[in-house]
Motif scaffolding. Structure first.
Motif, PDB file in Angstrom:
ATOM      1  N   ASP A  25     -38.286 -23.705   0.355  1.00  0.00           N
ATOM      2  CA  ASP A  25     -37.544 -22.746   1.018  1.00  0.00           C
ATOM      3  C   ASP A  25     -38.234 -21.806   1.840  1.00  0.00           C
ATOM      4  O   ASP A  25     -39.069 -21.004   1.165  1.00  0.00           O
ATOM      5  N   ILE A  26     -38.375 -21.760   3.150  1.00  0.00           N
ATOM      6  CA  ILE A  26     -39.308 -20.792   3.895  1.00  0.00           C
ATOM      7  C   ILE A  26     -38.845 -19.384   3.412  1.00  0.00           C
ATOM      8  O   ILE A  26     -39.944 -18.611   3.487  1.00  0.00           O
ATOM      9  N   ASP A  27     -37.865 -18.946   3.273  1.00  0.00           N
ATOM     10  CA  ASP A  27     -37.510 -17.549   2.651  1.00  0.00           C
ATOM     11  C   ASP A  27     -38.111 -17.268   1.562  1.00  0.00           C
ATOM     12  O   ASP A  27     -38.552 -16.073   1.174  1.00  0.00           O
ATOM     13  N   ASN A  28     -38.507 -18.397   0.483  1.00  0.00           N
ATOM     14  CA  ASN A  28     -39.223 -17.954  -0.679  1.00  0.00           C
ATOM     15  C   ASN A  28     -40.731 -17.784  -0.456  1.00  0.00           C
ATOM     16  O   ASN A  28     -41.498 -17.377  -1.837  1.00  0.00           O
ATOM     17  N   ILE A  29     -41.153 -18.183   0.639  1.00  0.00           N
ATOM     18  CA  ILE A  29     -42.606 -17.922   0.897  1.00  0.00           C
ATOM     19  C   ILE A  29     -42.956 -16.624   1.552  1.00  0.00           C
ATOM     20  O   ILE A  29     -44.178 -16.393   2.143  1.00  0.00           O
ATOM     21  N   ASP A  30     -41.966 -15.983   1.770  1.00  0.00           N
ATOM     22  CA  ASP A  30     -42.183 -14.648   2.457  1.00  0.00           C
ATOM     23  C   ASP A  30     -43.342 -13.774   1.845  1.00  0.00           C
ATOM     24  O   ASP A  30     -43.183 -13.390   0.791  1.00  0.00           O
ATOM     25  N   GLY A  31     -44.164 -13.530   2.718  1.00  0.00           N
ATOM     26  CA  GLY A  31     -45.241 -12.566   2.307  1.00  0.00           C
ATOM     27  C   GLY A  31     -46.438 -13.370   1.659  1.00  0.00           C
ATOM     28  O   GLY A  31     -47.434 -12.674   1.477  1.00  0.00           O
ATOM     29  N   ILE A  32     -46.293 -14.701   1.265  1.00  0.00           N
ATOM     30  CA  ILE A  32     -47.129 -15.492   0.582  1.00  0.00           C
ATOM     31  C   ILE A  32     -48.166 -16.102   1.702  1.00  0.00           C
ATOM     32  O   ILE A  32     -47.566 -17.065   2.433  1.00  0.00           O
ATOM     33  N   THR A  33     -49.135 -15.294   2.156  1.00  0.00           N
ATOM     34  CA  THR A  33     -49.989 -16.035   2.926  1.00  0.00           C
ATOM     35  C   THR A  33     -51.401 -16.699   2.307  1.00  0.00           C
ATOM     36  O   THR A  33     -52.468 -16.787   3.470  1.00  0.00           O
ATOM     37  N   GLU A  34     -51.354 -16.770   1.069  1.00  0.00           N
ATOM     38  CA  GLU A  34     -52.653 -17.706   0.567  1.00  0.00           C
ATOM     39  C   GLU A  34     -52.079 -18.241  -0.447  1.00  0.00           C
ATOM     40  O   GLU A  34     -51.168 -18.151  -1.102  1.00  0.00           O
ATOM     41  N   PRO A  35     -52.869 -19.528  -1.057  1.00  0.00           N
ATOM     42  CA  PRO A  35     -52.664 -20.261  -2.123  1.00  0.00           C
ATOM     43  C   PRO A  35     -52.307 -19.082  -3.323  1.00  0.00           C
ATOM     44  O   PRO A  35     -53.292 -18.146  -3.686  1.00  0.00           O
ATOM     45  N   THR A  36     -51.423 -19.105  -4.122  1.00  0.00           N
ATOM     46  CA  THR A  36     -51.164 -18.210  -5.442  1.00  0.00           C
ATOM     47  C   THR A  36     -51.871 -18.952  -6.387  1.00  0.00           C
ATOM     48  O   THR A  36     -52.602 -20.030  -6.430  1.00  0.00           O
ATOM     49  N   GLY A  37     -51.979 -18.291  -7.518  1.00  0.00           N
ATOM     50  CA  GLY A  37     -52.513 -18.688  -8.847  1.00  0.00           C
ATOM     51  C   GLY A  37     -52.144 -20.281  -9.248  1.00  0.00           C
ATOM     52  O   GLY A  37     -52.675 -20.952  -9.726  1.00  0.00           O
ATOM     53  N   THR A  38     -50.788 -20.316  -9.129  1.00  0.00           N
ATOM     54  CA  THR A  38     -50.126 -21.663  -9.344  1.00  0.00           C
ATOM     55  C   THR A  38     -50.955 -22.810  -8.440  1.00  0.00           C
ATOM     56  O   THR A  38     -51.124 -23.708  -8.729  1.00  0.00           O
ATOM     57  N   ASP A  39     -50.917 -22.232  -7.287  1.00  0.00           N
ATOM     58  CA  ASP A  39     -51.364 -23.335  -6.015  1.00  0.00           C
ATOM     59  C   ASP A  39     -52.800 -23.503  -6.668  1.00  0.00           C
ATOM     60  O   ASP A  39     -53.285 -24.821  -6.365  1.00  0.00           O
ATOM     61  N   ARG A  40     -53.487 -22.569  -7.055  1.00  0.00           N
ATOM     62  CA  ARG A  40     -54.888 -22.863  -7.170  1.00  0.00           C
ATOM     63  C   ARG A  40     -54.989 -23.727  -8.521  1.00  0.00           C
ATOM     64  O   ARG A  40     -55.740 -24.518  -8.458  1.00  0.00           O
ATOM     65  N   LYS A  41     -54.294 -23.573  -9.433  1.00  0.00           N
ATOM     66  CA  LYS A  41     -54.298 -24.452 -10.391  1.00  0.00           C
ATOM     67  C   LYS A  41     -53.965 -25.787 -10.388  1.00  0.00           C
ATOM     68  O   LYS A  41     -54.759 -26.619 -10.403  1.00  0.00           O
ATOM     69  N   ASN A  42     -52.795 -26.098  -9.270  1.00  0.00           N
ATOM     70  CA  ASN A  42     -52.600 -27.469  -8.861  1.00  0.00           C
ATOM     71  C   ASN A  42     -53.576 -27.875  -7.910  1.00  0.00           C
ATOM     72  O   ASN A  42     -53.966 -29.279  -8.127  1.00  0.00           O
ATOM     73  N   TYR A  43     -54.264 -27.173  -7.249  1.00  0.00           N
ATOM     74  CA  TYR A  43     -55.508 -27.887  -6.402  1.00  0.00           C
ATOM     75  C   TYR A  43     -56.845 -28.474  -7.254  1.00  0.00           C
ATOM     76  O   TYR A  43     -57.028 -29.418  -6.936  1.00  0.00           O
ATOM     77  N   HIS A  44     -57.021 -27.455  -8.359  1.00  0.00           N
ATOM     78  CA  HIS A  44     -57.974 -28.100  -9.242  1.00  0.00           C
ATOM     79  C   HIS A  44     -57.688 -29.246  -9.968  1.00  0.00           C
ATOM     80  O   HIS A  44     -58.325 -30.017 -10.347  1.00  0.00           O
ATOM     81  N   ALA A  45     -56.381 -29.269 -10.323  1.00  0.00           N
ATOM     82  CA  ALA A  45     -55.877 -30.281 -11.104  1.00  0.00           C
ATOM     83  C   ALA A  45     -55.993 -31.645 -10.249  1.00  0.00           C
ATOM     84  O   ALA A  45     -56.296 -32.767 -10.842  1.00  0.00           O
ATOM     85  N   LEU A  46     -55.891 -31.313  -9.049  1.00  0.00           N
ATOM     86  CA  LEU A  46     -55.838 -32.779  -7.979  1.00  0.00           C
ATOM     87  C   LEU A  46     -57.441 -33.141  -7.629  1.00  0.00           C
ATOM     88  O   LEU A  46     -57.676 -34.058  -7.469  1.00  0.00           O
ATOM     89  N   TRP A  47     -57.851 -32.174  -7.180  1.00  0.00           N
ATOM     90  CA  TRP A  47     -59.143 -32.438  -6.796  1.00  0.00           C
ATOM     91  C   TRP A  47     -60.488 -31.913  -7.613  1.00  0.00           C
ATOM     92  O   TRP A  47     -61.800 -32.018  -7.161  1.00  0.00           O
TER      93      TRP A  47
END
Length: 197
Positions: free
Chosen positions: A174-196
């Motif tokens: 939902d584009i409205d839920n990423i309002d103000g998020i312009t970089e990977p969050t802590g959750t995104d970083r955790k998911n990145y490391h889990a994948l890569w």
């Protein structure tokens, strides 16, 4: 990404989105998020195979006018410990894995989409939708363009849509839920490391 009109959900999250992205990320660290299965073809989990990554890198070409947004997305997905996948411009000695492009569409799902990562047999595409992101349009600001670019490059790195529940993620569908998020969050970083790694 689809635009929601659910004001109740947006207002309950307003406290998180009022903070700058780096502060929100510090608050939002949680267990890796499950994939949102809202659309046909949506994967069940993050996947190296469903990405634009080739041999540990993404080589890209720029055919978009939103240079600031794509440069920002490249920077934030390759810094601060997110260094397993290299994101580099295409050159004469390489083949592009990803092309940044613009569209201006309001038909079907595009009426509510700021951007889209579209995998192909050759180079994948990330589209910016001028209908929503163009100057004087509903999401026509530098911040929104950056949020959309970071979201779509997240898909190119193999990440699926995530639902929020009690954590923040730039991969929310939902584009409205990423309002103000312009970089990977802590959750995104955790998911990145889990994948890569």
């Amino acid at each position: 990404m689809r635009i929601a009109t659910a004001l109740a959900a947006a207002s309950s999250l307003a406290v998180f989105y009022a903070a700058p992205p780096h502060q929100a990320a510090a608050v939002a660290v949680a267990a890796p998020a499950k994939c949102h299965r809202g659309e046909t073809g949506e994967p069940a989990a993050d996947s190296r195979g469903r990405s634009s990554v080739d041999a540990g890198e993404v080589r890209w070409e720029d055919e978009s006018k939103y240079d600031d947004a794509l440069a920002h997305a490249h920077r934030v997905w390759t810094s601060g410990g997110l260094d397993k996948v290299k994101v580099r411009p295409d050159d004469a000695s390489s083949i592009a894995d990803l092309q940044w492009r613009d569209v201006n569409r309001s038909d079907g799902k595009w009426a509510e989409r700021g951007g889209q990562w579209a995998p192909h047999t050759g180079a994948d595409n990330i589209y910016f939708n001028d209908h929503l992101l163009g100057d004087r349009k509903a999401y026509g600001t530098k911040q929104w363009r950056r949020s959309v670019a970071v979201h779509e490059l997240g898909h190119a790195l193999g990440h699926c849509h995530k639902t929020i529940n009690w954590y923040l993620t730039v991969l929310d569908p939902d584009i409205d839920n990423i309002d103000g998020i312009t970089e990977p969050t802590g959750t995104d970083r955790k998911n990145y490391h889990a994948l890569w790694g």
